[in-house]
Design a protein around this motif. Structure first.
Motif, PDB file in Angstrom:
ATOM      1  N   ASP A 111       3.579 -34.459   2.117  1.00 15.72           N
ATOM      2  CA  ASP A 111       4.258 -35.662   1.626  1.00 15.72           C
ATOM      3  C   ASP A 111       5.214 -35.321   0.487  1.00 15.72           C
ATOM      4  O   ASP A 111       6.336 -35.837   0.416  1.00 15.72           O
ATOM      5  N   LYS A 112       4.773 -34.450  -0.408  1.00 13.46           N
ATOM      6  CA  LYS A 112       5.630 -34.047  -1.534  1.00 13.46           C
ATOM      7  C   LYS A 112       6.874 -33.322  -1.040  1.00 13.46           C
ATOM      8  O   LYS A 112       7.985 -33.550  -1.534  1.00 13.46           O
ATOM      9  N   LEU A 113       6.700 -32.454  -0.039  1.00 12.06           N
ATOM     10  CA  LEU A 113       7.844 -31.711   0.500  1.00 12.06           C
ATOM     11  C   LEU A 113       8.837 -32.661   1.171  1.00 12.06           C
ATOM     12  O   LEU A 113      10.053 -32.490   1.057  1.00 12.06           O
ATOM     13  N   ARG A 152       9.278 -35.819   0.451  1.00 15.32           N
ATOM     14  CA  ARG A 152       9.938 -36.621  -0.589  1.00 15.32           C
ATOM     15  C   ARG A 152      10.961 -35.806  -1.380  1.00 15.32           C
ATOM     16  O   ARG A 152      11.882 -36.369  -1.976  1.00 15.32           O
ATOM     17  N   ASN A 153      10.794 -34.495  -1.390  1.00 19.14           N
ATOM     18  CA  ASN A 153      11.721 -33.621  -2.131  1.00 19.14           C
ATOM     19  C   ASN A 153      12.291 -32.568  -1.184  1.00 19.14           C
ATOM     20  O   ASN A 153      11.872 -31.406  -1.197  1.00 19.14           O
ATOM     21  N   PRO A 154      13.244 -32.942  -0.334  1.00 20.70           N
ATOM     22  CA  PRO A 154      13.779 -32.012   0.670  1.00 20.70           C
ATOM     23  C   PRO A 154      14.359 -30.733   0.069  1.00 20.70           C
ATOM     24  O   PRO A 154      14.381 -29.697   0.743  1.00 20.70           O
ATOM     25  N   SER A 155      14.807 -30.808  -1.173  1.00 23.75           N
ATOM     26  CA  SER A 155      15.374 -29.605  -1.795  1.00 23.75           C
ATOM     27  C   SER A 155      14.342 -28.488  -1.908  1.00 23.75           C
ATOM     28  O   SER A 155      14.698 -27.305  -1.941  1.00 23.75           O
ATOM     29  N   SER A 156      13.055 -28.858  -1.949  1.00 23.98           N
ATOM     30  CA  SER A 156      12.001 -27.844  -2.053  1.00 23.98           C
ATOM     31  C   SER A 156      11.857 -27.033  -0.768  1.00 23.98           C
ATOM     32  O   SER A 156      11.169 -26.008  -0.745  1.00 23.98           O
ATOM     33  N   LYS A 211      14.540 -25.799   0.829  1.00 23.47           N
ATOM     34  CA  LYS A 211      15.750 -24.996   1.007  1.00 23.47           C
ATOM     35  C   LYS A 211      15.516 -23.514   0.747  1.00 23.47           C
ATOM     36  O   LYS A 211      16.262 -22.667   1.230  1.00 23.47           O
TER      37      LYS A 211
END
Length: 743
Positions: free
Chosen positions: A639-641, A643-647, A649
């Motif tokens: 879920d965290k990943l 919500r934060n797609p930049s993580s 990359k």
């Protein structure tokens, strides 16, 4: 036409199909004319026009070959699926033809399969991109050629364009007994003999003989025999009897033979045999009356405390299964909510807490089925087509229309004809498990059909089928967020199962189904077992097959399965998803996988995999099961990943892919390669050997430096081929570091 002015004559490249046409038309695509005043245009080379095509229609050509054919073998049935051709030749009337060849493994020669093979739905004129072949021979090599054809294919003098699939069938049930001969016949008995089936497909363990009086099919008798002869006795004189015989091997029962009718000898008086039954009937009735009186006496006593009447309480349960008896007071005085606190078939049920109940604990498996699965009338189901083959029979798609509800698309698992009672129990056991689950990421059971000769399990229909096949067909087509969304759904379903105290034991991409909205749902509960309340408890199997590549080391070594072993399997599923259905550990044998994992080897990161996802895989593959994350932690992390797609990359780079293998040396038993050609042949990429050599990649040391850009420059353009080569190179690099591959 000669009298027409020059300006009315069509110049080269134009035509007038009718003298009444107001103007000239340009030749349609892929056609031409070099003459003036043409009434039609000629097709270019390799292009054709069907006789019924109008002259204004473009010339077309036969389609290219279908792509990415995938096979699924189940005993002597093969299911094929493929992607339509990239080039349809400019036509919409594309259909498919299946050529079947039976191949000799020693000589390599192939011959046409013959008329005994059945094609579902058909062999020619196929409009959909899948077909099933049934009634193949057991332990036989087959080649299937899938050819796309259109309206002009028969005009093409060139070579056929097809994709081929090679398969080997498994052991199958024996073919039907074809010939039965009558032996000695008396007024009360008939003796029979028969020949072994034409295709036994293994060692015949026994025969089952079913017989009944003519026109009395609902009242039949079964005899089992290890020989090819039997005598049926206690028959009525002067009566016709119908016999059917089937054989059984380790693979199960074959189909029944056709019906054979024989008649007993007549006698003048047959009443004596009927009279002989009277004493038996009298005794049976007397015993029944006495037993009923005993049961009623114990029921009325109501005294069953301190375990003093275990067998009496059992009699109560048999006579009145709907009543729950406990010490001190009757059911009428019991609070309905309080009842939920007490034992349910041996398992404590607490209010508000859903707990999985193992259907194997029921003395009568049918009770579990009827408790957890809704019975559906067979008339409510419409079967449309076969979409696959399961362990017990065919899997079909169809429609379900229940009264007062909208019609639903459904998948229907069927139990093959000639099933044994054990097969029926095992088949319906999965429904008893599925019926207890209610979660958006668990396959939903609609109901079962058990009160009919055709036994069925009906579930929701998942349009895209199994996840591994779907990913292979759509290699490289999804964003990382879409893939992580799939993984999140699977983890959510597994968290639900884990919370219910349930261990799956066979979590793999092949057992995940995916619908048209890319929602993944856990399915296939054939290997699953329940966990007790103790979090350290594990189910220990008694033999049986274990999916080695997906199974945690402690489960392989000690046959102990926990939610932590399911987490290990989930890590393998993550790897499958991120590599678009690649086979875990590639061509390594199961024994090599066991040894390698025990020594610390872990699968390398899939190509272009985010570092955060690969680290989660490694966490799932911790040797100490207590160090692995729980499913609720996995869901939170994904879920965290999301919500934060930049993580997502940051990718795993090539050098760390090797260092992350967690090995001090190459896995024992894995392949070592003496040359570039040998390596490419081993990973089934031998077609690129000459290209590699011509471009200077003549040693394994040189090959180890290859990048994706190099592969594209060499002409390796298929994404699946690129991934297979790059993933295999990680193993090559490890072997180079350890001096196991010649430079």
């Amino acid at each position: 036409m000669d009298s027409l002015p020059k300006k009315w004559v069509c110049r080269p490249g134009f035509f007038k199909a009718s003298p009444h046409s107001p103007s000239c038309s340009k030749c349609p695509p892929h056609s031409y004319t070099l003459d003036e005043a043409s009434t039609s245009c000629l097709c270019e080379e390799h292009y054709f026009r069907k006789e019924s095509d109008p002259p204004t229609m473009a010339c077309t050509r036969p389609p290219s070959a279908p792509r990415s054919a995938i096979s699924n073998v189940n005993e002597t049935s093969v299911f094929l699926e493929w992607i339509p051709p990239a080039d349809t030749g400019g036509r919409k009337d594309v259909s498919y033809y299946i050529a079947c060849k039976k191949c000799n493994s020693h000589s390599g020669l192939c011959e046409a399969c013959g008329g005994h093979v059945r094609y579902l739905p058909q062999q020619t004129g196929l409009k959909n991109t899948s077909v099933m072949m049934v009634d193949l021979l057991a332990h036989t090599n087959y080649t299937f050629e899938i050819e796309a054809v259109n309206g002009v294919s028969d005009q093409n003098p060139g070579a056929r364009q097809f994709v081929s699939v090679n398969v080997t069938t498994n052991q199958a049930a024996p073919s039907p007994v074809s010939s039965v001969k009558k032996g000695k016949i008396t007024k009360n008995s008939i003796s029979l003999s028969w020949q072994e089936p034409d295709r036994p497909n293994g060692i015949i363990l026994e025969y089952e003989i079913k017989y009944f009086e003519k026109d009395q099919e609902m009242s039949y008798t079964i005899i089992k025999s290890k020989e090819t002869t039997i005598t049926a006795d206690s028959l009525k004189p002067g009566s016709a009897y119908v016999f059917q015989i089937r054989a059984r091997t380790a693979a199960g029962y074959g189909g029944f033979s056709r019906r054979f009718e024989f008649e007993t000898s007549p006698v003048s008086v047959a009443a004596s045999s009927d009279q002989s039954q009277i004493p038996i009937i009298v005794v049976s009735v007397t015993v029944g009356v006495i037993l009923l009186a005993v049961v009623i006496g114990f029921l009325l006593s109501g005294s069953c405390c301190d375990g003093g009447c275990g067998w009496a309480s059992s009699l109560r349960a048999v006579a009145y299964p709907s009543l729950t008896w406990r010490c001190g007071y009757s059911k009428a005085k019991q609070d309905p909510e309080e009842e939920k606190m007490h034992f349910h078939n041996g398992h404590i049920k607490l209010p508000g807490v859903r707990t999985y109940i193992d259907p194997h604990t029921y003395e009568d498996p049918n009770q579990a089925v009827h408790e957890f699965a809704k019975e559906i009338e067979v008339s409510c189901i419409t079967i449309e087509r076969v979409i696959g083959a399961g362990e017990f029979g065919e899997v079909c798609s169809g429609r379900l229309k229940l009264q007062g509800k909208h019609e639903l698309p459904v998948a229907i698992k069927t139990l093959k004809v000639g099933y044994t009672e054990k097969q029926r129990r095992d088949f319906l056991g999965e429904a008893s498990i599925m019926g207890q689950f209610d979660h958006p990421n668990i396959i939903h059971l609609e109901g079962v059909v058990t009160k009919n000769k055709s036994v069925m399990i009906v579930t929701e229909y998942m349009e895209n089928g199994s996840l591994d096949t779907f990913l292979k067909k759509n290699d490289g087509q999804f964003t990382v967020i879409q893939l992580v969304g799939m993984l999140r759904g699977i983890a959510s379903g597994m968290k639900y199962l884990s919370d219910m105290g349930y261990v799956h034991r066979d979590l793999a991409a092949r057992n995940i189904l995916i619908n048209s909205n890319l929602v993944c749902k856990v399915s296939d509960f054939g290997l699953s077992r329940v966990l007790e309340d103790d979090p350290e408890a594990a189910y220990t199997t008694r033999g049986g097959k274990i999916p080695i590549r997906w199974t945690a080391p402690e489960a392989i070594a000690f046959r102990k399965f926990t939610s932590a072993s399911d987490v290990w399997s989930y890590g393998i599923v993550m790897w499958e998803v991120m590599s678009y259905g690649e086979r875990p550990y590639w061509e390594m044998t199961n024994q090599d996988v066991i040894k390698a994992v025990e020594e610390g080897y872990r699968l390398p990161s899939p190509m272009d995999c985010p570092a955060a996802l690969y680290q989660l895989m490694l966490d799932c593959w911790q040797k100490d099961r207590n160090s692995r994350p729980k499913f609720d932690e996995i869901v939170s992390m994904l879920d965290k990943l999301i919500r934060n797609p930049s993580s997502l990359k940051t990718l795993v780079n090539a050098s760390s892919r090797v260092s992350n293998l967690l090995v001090e040396h190459s896995p024992v038993g894995s392949s070592t390669y003496r040359s570039v050609g040998e390596w490419l042949e081993a990973i089934k990429m031998g077609r690129y050997t000459e290209i590699f050599m011509e471009n200077g990649y003549s040693s394994m040391d040189a090959v180890a430096q290859v990048t994706i850009e190099d592969l594209r420059r060499l002409g390796v353009t298929l994404v699946g081929h690129q991934k297979k080569i790059m993933n295999s190179l990680q193993e090559v690099k490890v072997q180079l570091v350890n001096g196991m591959v010649p430079l």
